[in-house]
Write an enzyme that holds these catalytic residues in place. Structure first.
Site, PDB file in Angstrom:
ATOM      1  N   SER A  48      47.406  15.808  -7.358  1.00  0.00           N
ATOM      2  CA  SER A  48      46.233  14.932  -7.169  1.00  0.00           C
ATOM      3  C   SER A  48      45.274  15.545  -6.143  1.00  0.00           C
ATOM      4  CB  SER A  48      46.644  13.514  -6.768  1.00  0.00           C
ATOM      5  OG  SER A  48      47.138  13.478  -5.462  1.00  0.00           O
ATOM      6  N   ARG A 100      63.372  34.434  -0.195  1.00  0.00           N
ATOM      7  CA  ARG A 100      62.087  33.828   0.149  1.00  0.00           C
ATOM      8  C   ARG A 100      61.009  34.905   0.267  1.00  0.00           C
ATOM      9  NH1 ARG A 100      61.158  28.957   1.955  1.00  0.00           N
ATOM     10  NH2 ARG A 100      63.325  28.607   2.499  1.00  0.00           N
ATOM     11  N   ILE A 127      58.556  26.381   2.349  1.00  0.00           N
ATOM     12  CA  ILE A 127      58.220  27.047   3.609  1.00  0.00           C
ATOM     13  C   ILE A 127      57.834  28.482   3.271  1.00  0.00           C
ATOM     14  CG2 ILE A 127      59.239  27.916   5.760  1.00  0.00           C
ATOM     15  CD1 ILE A 127      61.000  25.376   5.731  1.00  0.00           C
ATOM     16  N   HIS A 144      49.435  17.366   5.120  1.00  0.00           N
ATOM     17  CA  HIS A 144      50.729  16.717   5.378  1.00  0.00           C
ATOM     18  C   HIS A 144      50.515  15.209   5.530  1.00  0.00           C
ATOM     19  CE1 HIS A 144      54.873  16.511   6.740  1.00  0.00           C
ATOM     20  NE2 HIS A 144      54.468  15.696   7.689  1.00  0.00           N
TER      21      HIS A 144
HETATM   22  C1  GAR Z   1      50.713  14.887  -0.671  1.00  0.00           C
HETATM   23  O1  GAR Z   1      50.858  13.576  -0.207  1.00  0.00           O
HETATM   24  C2  GAR Z   1      50.906  15.874   0.456  1.00  0.00           C
HETATM   25  O2  GAR Z   1      50.496  15.400   1.691  1.00  0.00           O
HETATM   26  C3  GAR Z   1      52.398  16.042   0.447  1.00  0.00           C
HETATM   27  O3  GAR Z   1      52.742  16.077  -0.914  1.00  0.00           O
HETATM   28  C4  GAR Z   1      51.848  15.240  -1.629  1.00  0.00           C
HETATM   29  C5  GAR Z   1      51.359  15.999  -2.836  1.00  0.00           C
HETATM   30  O4  GAR Z   1      50.619  15.178  -3.680  1.00  0.00           O
HETATM   31  N1  GAR Z   1      52.761  17.254   1.113  1.00  0.00           N
HETATM   32  C6  GAR Z   1      53.819  17.359   1.887  1.00  0.00           C
HETATM   33  O5  GAR Z   1      54.614  16.446   2.069  1.00  0.00           O
HETATM   34  C7  GAR Z   1      53.989  18.731   2.523  1.00  0.00           C
HETATM   35  N2  GAR Z   1      54.924  18.668   3.585  1.00  0.00           N
HETATM   36  P1  GAR Z   1      49.796  15.792  -4.870  1.00  0.00           P
HETATM   37  O6  GAR Z   1      50.698  16.775  -5.589  1.00  0.00           O
HETATM   38  O7  GAR Z   1      49.449  14.610  -5.735  1.00  0.00           O
HETATM   39  O8  GAR Z   1      48.581  16.451  -4.296  1.00  0.00           O
END
Ligand code: GAR
Length: 232
Positions: A48, A100, A127, A144
């Site tokens: 998204s 990695r 990571i 984040h």
């Molecule tokens: C988002 O809420 C982002 O902040 C989180 O994953 C989601 C991805 O949503 N990221 C983390 O937690 C990274 N540590 P999306 O795929 O719909 O953009």
């Protein structure tokens, strides 16, 4: 009730959200820079945030082009968005890499091959190592879902609920070796309601992510362009 004091109310940027959020800093509403910045997007999930970057570009809010979407997971729904908007994508599956470092190198090579200038982790759940971080120093950012430095790492929204904090949010920051620890570019604060479930809170956090990530990209892109000009 929303405060009437002018200076204070200017911080309430998005009235349609009824003052239920606070973004800071607000100097990055629409940084102007030329030429277009070449973005590489890294994603692992629904995509998204990736889609809202595309929308910001289409709405002329962001002077950028997405040169590539890189996903580490072949089932990642971000791929469908790349197809929908006709954006170049590649799957670099970490499960088929021995280490990695090997995965990081494949990602880095692809970004370099396409002369990506700014790398955006938009829901990237891996990571990355120092080599990639140093290669894109000050040009690698992450979003984040918490008000960092609180609730680093996985399941940040649940961590905030479990700690019963009353305000959480989302943060865009530079990536450094320590997870979710690089300097903060922009944050949005979001109150947690008494009857919030993880789903309702996630929805409100993501609405703000979709606003602050394009703003952060523009802010960093402007810095990149300014540094390039100063060095000429
Ligand atoms: C988002 O809420 C982002 O902040 C989180 O994953 C989601 C991805 O949503 N990221 C983390 O937690 C990274 N540590 P999306 O795929 O719909 O953009």
């Amino acid at each position: 009730m929303k405060p009437q004091n002018k200076e204070y109310s200017e911080n309430y940027l998005f009235n349609d959200l009824k003052g239920l959020c606070l973004i800071s800093p607000t100097d990055s509403v629409k940084p102007i820079f030329e030429p277009k910045i070449r973005l590489g997007i890294l994603a692992s999930g629904n995509g998204s945030n990736f889609e809202y970057i595309i929308k910001a570009i289409k709405n002329n809010q962001l002077n950028a082009e997405i040169t590539i979407l890189i996903v580490n997971n072949p089932d990642c729904l971000a791929i469908n968005k790349a197809i929908k908007y006709n954006i170049n994508y590649v799957i670099i599956n970490h499960r088929i890499c021995d280490s990695r470092l090997e995965h990081d190198n494949l990602v880095m090579n692809k970004l370099e091959e396409l002369s990506v200038e700014l790398v955006v982790m938009a829901g990237w759940m891996r990571i990355v190592g120092e080599r990639l971080i140093n290669r894109f120093k000050n040009r690698l950012i992450n979003i984040h879902p918490s008000l960092l430095p609180s609730f680093k790492g996985i399941d940040a929204i649940q961590q905030a609920i479990d700690k019963r904090v009353k305000i959480t949010g989302c943060t865009v920051h530079y990536v450094q070796k320590e997870v979710d620890s690089g300097s903060i570019i922009i944050q949005a604060a979001i109150p947690i309601k008494q009857d919030d479930s993880k789903e309702t809170l996630t929805k409100r956090i993501q609405e703000m992510e979709h606003i602050i990530l394009p703003l952060a990209i523009a802010k960093v892109a402007k810095d990149i362009r300014t540094i390039v000009r100063d060095n000429k």
